[in-house]
Structure formats: C-alpha cells, structure tokens
Design a protein around this motif. Sequence first.
Motif, short mmCIF file in Angstrom:
data_model
loop_
_atom_site.label_atom_id
_atom_site.label_comp_id
_atom_site.label_asym_id
_atom_site.label_seq_id
_atom_site.Cartn_x
_atom_site.Cartn_y
_atom_site.Cartn_z
N ASP A 299 -7.17 -6.64 7.96
CA ASP A 299 -7.05 -7.55 6.82
C ASP A 299 -8.07 -7.20 5.74
N ASP A 300 -9.31 -6.95 6.16
CA ASP A 300 -10.36 -6.60 5.20
C ASP A 300 -10.05 -5.27 4.51
N THR A 301 -9.57 -4.29 5.27
CA THR A 301 -9.20 -2.98 4.71
C THR A 301 -8.06 -3.14 3.71
N ASP A 302 -7.07 -3.95 4.05
CA ASP A 302 -5.94 -4.18 3.14
C ASP A 302 -6.42 -4.78 1.83
N ALA A 303 -7.32 -5.73 1.88
CA ALA A 303 -7.81 -6.39 0.66
C ALA A 303 -8.61 -5.44 -0.22
#
Length: 156
Positions: A149-153
Amino acid sequence: MANPVPVIATIRVQSEDFDATREAELLAKGRKDVGALVTFTGLCRDEGGRLSALELEHYPGMAEAEITRIAEQACSRWPLTGLTVIHRFGKIAPGGNIVLVVAASSHRRAAFEAADFMMDFLKTRAPFWKKEHLLSGESQGWVEASDKDDTDAKRW
C-alpha cells in the motif's frame, strides 16, 4: 492537467451501507460532459474463511477532513467532472461494502487515474483503524497498512 472548473467532491463517512450503482447514477445524472465513470468498491474479505467481521474505527471530523484534502488534490490533478468518496465505519461482515470511489471525467484515463490515486491515499493516509474479528471469537488485533500500500501511494 489542471481542472479548469472547480469540482465539488461528495465525501461521506458513515456506518450505513451504500448502493454503488445509485451513487454512480447520481454523479452522472443529467450530465452531457461525462464520458467516463470509474467506480471502485472495496469489500470486506473473509480472509480464508476465518473472519467474522472487520471493525473500522475513525476519528470523526478528522477522517472527513483528510478525505476531502485528498479529493481536492485529485480534482486539481485531473480534469474531473465529479467525484464521490464514501467510507464506512463499524463492524462489516465479509462481503459487505467498505469503501466507494466514483470518478467522473470527459475521458477515461483521468477517471481511472483519479480513482486509483484516491484509493492509494485512502489506504495509507485516511485516519481509519481496522480490527479483525475471527469466527473463533478472538480478536486478531489492529491491522497495519501493508508495505505494498505504501509503495503504491509513492507512485503519485
């Protein structure tokens, strides 16, 4: 591409369920400038048959303000004709609706990207806390955002 006309996003944080089809129809009703309508509905998974409910808590006022801030960013980055974001709280059973993002634009790419942007930031920045309740009667504890999720953001 900046949005030439200010778009007022509809933001709701509620315990009640929502009707994704109805919300999409409301966003496009009577509009002749909408060429694309992208909807994303996030559902509660049963986590392999072991989950009885997912409990979502939020900080009232702060959650709405943060979602509004993120929605304003989306509306300024893409030429949207409308945006609706609904996030539920409370105990939600597997199969139940959790979140809805509906992005409307004259063109598909803007609607897809704005909806994707909204979901990435809802997953990582919106002040919601999730607790898993297992069928066994135990509470699994609070669920953290995943590294994915953090990588996607970070793409944005």
